[in-house]
Design an enzyme around this catalytic site. Structure first.
Site, mmCIF file in Angstrom:
data_model
loop_
_atom_site.group_PDB
_atom_site.id
_atom_site.type_symbol
_atom_site.label_atom_id
_atom_site.label_comp_id
_atom_site.label_asym_id
_atom_site.label_seq_id
_atom_site.Cartn_x
_atom_site.Cartn_y
_atom_site.Cartn_z
ATOM 1 N N LYS A 12 1.990 7.506 15.924
ATOM 2 C CA LYS A 12 0.592 7.853 15.677
ATOM 3 C C LYS A 12 -0.023 8.597 16.877
ATOM 4 O O LYS A 12 0.548 8.599 17.985
ATOM 5 C CB LYS A 12 -0.190 6.566 15.356
ATOM 6 C CG LYS A 12 0.254 5.890 14.043
ATOM 7 C CD LYS A 12 -0.605 4.656 13.757
ATOM 8 C CE LYS A 12 -0.212 3.970 12.461
ATOM 9 N NZ LYS A 12 -1.068 2.772 12.182
ATOM 10 N N PHE A 60 -11.967 -0.473 6.504
ATOM 11 C CA PHE A 60 -11.409 0.288 7.627
ATOM 12 C C PHE A 60 -10.816 1.636 7.217
ATOM 13 O O PHE A 60 -10.335 2.387 8.059
ATOM 14 C CB PHE A 60 -10.354 -0.550 8.365
ATOM 15 C CG PHE A 60 -9.174 -0.972 7.521
ATOM 16 C CD1 PHE A 60 -8.063 -0.145 7.387
ATOM 17 C CD2 PHE A 60 -9.169 -2.197 6.866
ATOM 18 C CE1 PHE A 60 -6.971 -0.532 6.626
ATOM 19 C CE2 PHE A 60 -8.084 -2.587 6.102
ATOM 20 C CZ PHE A 60 -6.987 -1.748 5.975
ATOM 21 N N ARG A 88 10.692 -2.067 10.303
ATOM 22 C CA ARG A 88 9.473 -2.895 10.319
ATOM 23 C C ARG A 88 9.600 -4.011 11.367
ATOM 24 O O ARG A 88 8.649 -4.324 12.070
ATOM 25 C CB ARG A 88 9.222 -3.520 8.940
ATOM 26 C CG ARG A 88 8.798 -2.570 7.849
ATOM 27 C CD ARG A 88 7.383 -2.083 7.937
ATOM 28 N NE ARG A 88 6.383 -3.110 7.812
ATOM 29 C CZ ARG A 88 5.081 -2.857 7.648
ATOM 30 N NH1 ARG A 88 4.640 -1.590 7.569
ATOM 31 N NH2 ARG A 88 4.204 -3.820 7.577
ATOM 32 N N THR A 94 1.407 -6.051 12.162
ATOM 33 C CA THR A 94 0.373 -5.008 12.066
ATOM 34 C C THR A 94 -0.659 -5.132 13.180
ATOM 35 O O THR A 94 -1.034 -4.135 13.805
ATOM 36 C CB THR A 94 -0.319 -5.097 10.689
ATOM 37 O OG1 THR A 94 0.667 -4.916 9.671
ATOM 38 C CG2 THR A 94 -1.412 -4.052 10.537
ATOM 39 N N ARG A 105 4.969 -2.536 18.848
ATOM 40 C CA ARG A 105 3.548 -2.858 18.985
ATOM 41 C C ARG A 105 3.328 -3.948 20.025
ATOM 42 O O ARG A 105 2.344 -3.911 20.772
ATOM 43 C CB ARG A 105 2.982 -3.261 17.619
ATOM 44 C CG ARG A 105 2.831 -2.070 16.664
ATOM 45 C CD ARG A 105 2.596 -2.529 15.247
ATOM 46 N NE ARG A 105 2.223 -1.447 14.337
ATOM 47 C CZ ARG A 105 2.242 -1.556 13.021
ATOM 48 N NH1 ARG A 105 2.615 -2.692 12.446
ATOM 49 N NH2 ARG A 105 1.882 -0.543 12.261
ATOM 50 N N HIS A 118 3.773 3.731 12.475
ATOM 51 C CA HIS A 118 3.781 3.380 11.053
ATOM 52 C C HIS A 118 5.226 3.336 10.580
ATOM 53 O O HIS A 118 6.037 4.180 10.981
ATOM 54 C CB HIS A 118 3.048 4.449 10.221
ATOM 55 C CG HIS A 118 3.331 4.331 8.749
ATOM 56 N ND1 HIS A 118 2.606 3.491 7.933
ATOM 57 C CD2 HIS A 118 4.299 4.884 7.962
ATOM 58 C CE1 HIS A 118 3.102 3.550 6.703
ATOM 59 N NE2 HIS A 118 4.131 4.389 6.700
HETATM 60 P P1 IDP Z 1 1.121 -1.578 8.545
HETATM 61 O O1 IDP Z 1 0.799 -0.325 9.344
HETATM 62 O O2 IDP Z 1 1.680 -2.669 9.425
HETATM 63 O O3 IDP Z 1 1.959 -1.309 7.323
HETATM 64 P P2 IDP Z 1 -1.145 -1.845 6.736
HETATM 65 O O4 IDP Z 1 -1.673 -3.130 6.221
HETATM 66 O O5 IDP Z 1 -0.399 -0.963 5.801
HETATM 67 O O6 IDP Z 1 -0.273 -2.165 8.042
HETATM 68 O O7 IDP Z 1 -2.401 -1.048 7.332
HETATM 69 C C1 IDP Z 1 -2.279 0.314 7.706
HETATM 70 C C2 IDP Z 1 -2.952 0.497 9.046
HETATM 71 O O8 IDP Z 1 -4.344 0.254 8.895
HETATM 72 C C3 IDP Z 1 -2.513 -0.510 10.121
HETATM 73 O O9 IDP Z 1 -1.368 -0.042 10.814
HETATM 74 C C4 IDP Z 1 -3.724 -0.606 11.006
HETATM 75 O O10 IDP Z 1 -3.742 0.427 12.001
HETATM 76 C C5 IDP Z 1 -4.862 -0.362 10.052
HETATM 77 N N1 IDP Z 1 -5.480 -1.638 9.638
HETATM 78 C C6 IDP Z 1 -4.951 -2.564 8.799
HETATM 79 N N2 IDP Z 1 -5.793 -3.591 8.627
HETATM 80 C C7 IDP Z 1 -6.903 -3.297 9.345
HETATM 81 C C8 IDP Z 1 -8.163 -3.979 9.575
HETATM 82 O O11 IDP Z 1 -8.417 -5.057 9.052
HETATM 83 N N3 IDP Z 1 -9.049 -3.336 10.408
HETATM 84 C C9 IDP Z 1 -8.799 -2.125 10.995
HETATM 85 N N4 IDP Z 1 -7.627 -1.472 10.807
HETATM 86 C C10 IDP Z 1 -6.695 -2.035 10.004
HETATM 87 MG MG MG Z 2 1.515 -0.295 5.599
#
Ligand code: IDP
Ligand code: MG
Length: 141
Positions: A12, A60, A88, A94, A105, A118
């Site tokens: 990212k 978000f 993953r 996350t 991370r 990601h």
């Molecule tokens: P992932 O990247 O681990 O697959 P996802 O749930 O798909 O996680 O969410 C995508 C991206 O959105 C996350 O990597 C994170 O940067 C952001 N994100 C997820 N949940 C939140 C939140 O509750 N607040 C702010 N950003 C979030």
């Molecule tokens: Mg995701």
């Protein structure tokens, strides 16, 4: 025996700006994965909307699209045994505050919205997401 899979992986904008690209790619090479696609791109708004379609409507979401389009991203297709789940697990949780040390991370991030990388969460997501970033001709292999 796990299947050979492909997964979409993004470094990212925060990590590109912090010059972490080499270190992050090196982890996958050392683990034994193959790179099938690799490019530095500026994600367009339309691509971001497709990529994050599952998050449309969440609080978000606007911030998520703004961030992923804010600067260059490294897009990669990583291939190998069990690649989707293994990538993953190398990424960590996350929320970086929950990511184990030793994960990407867990080693490089603190902020949920700036969590460095990601990776696709299933083989189905991987196929969908790879098509957003790469044409067939751009994937070797
Ligand atoms: P992932 O990247 O681990 O697959 P996802 O749930 O798909 O996680 O969410 C995508 C991206 O959105 C996350 O990597 C994170 O940067 C952001 N994100 C997820 N949940 C939140 C939140 O509750 N607040 C702010 N950003 C979030
Ligand atoms: Mg995701």
């Amino acid at each position: 025996m796990a299947d050979v899979e492909r997964t979409l992986f993004l470094i990212k904008p925060d990590a590109v700006e912090r010059r972490l690209v080499g270190e992050i790619i090196a982890r996958f090479e050392r683990r034994g994965f193959d790179l099938r696609g690799l490019k530095l791109v500026r994600v367009r708004e339309q691509q971001a909307a497709e990529h994050y379609v599952e998050h449309v409507g969440k609080p978000f979401y606007p911030e998520l699209v703004e961030f992923i389009t804010s600067g260059p991203v490294v897009a990669m297709v990583i291939e190998g045994l069990g690649a989707v789940a293994a990538v993953r697990s190398m990424m960590g949780a996350t929320n970086p505050l929950d990511s184990a040390p030793g994960t990407i991370r867990g080693d490089y991030a603190l902020d949920l919205g700036r969590n460095v990388v990601h990776g696709s969460d299933s083989p189905e997501s991987a196929a969908r997401e790879i098509a957003i970033f790469f044409t067939d001709a751009e994937l070797t292999g």
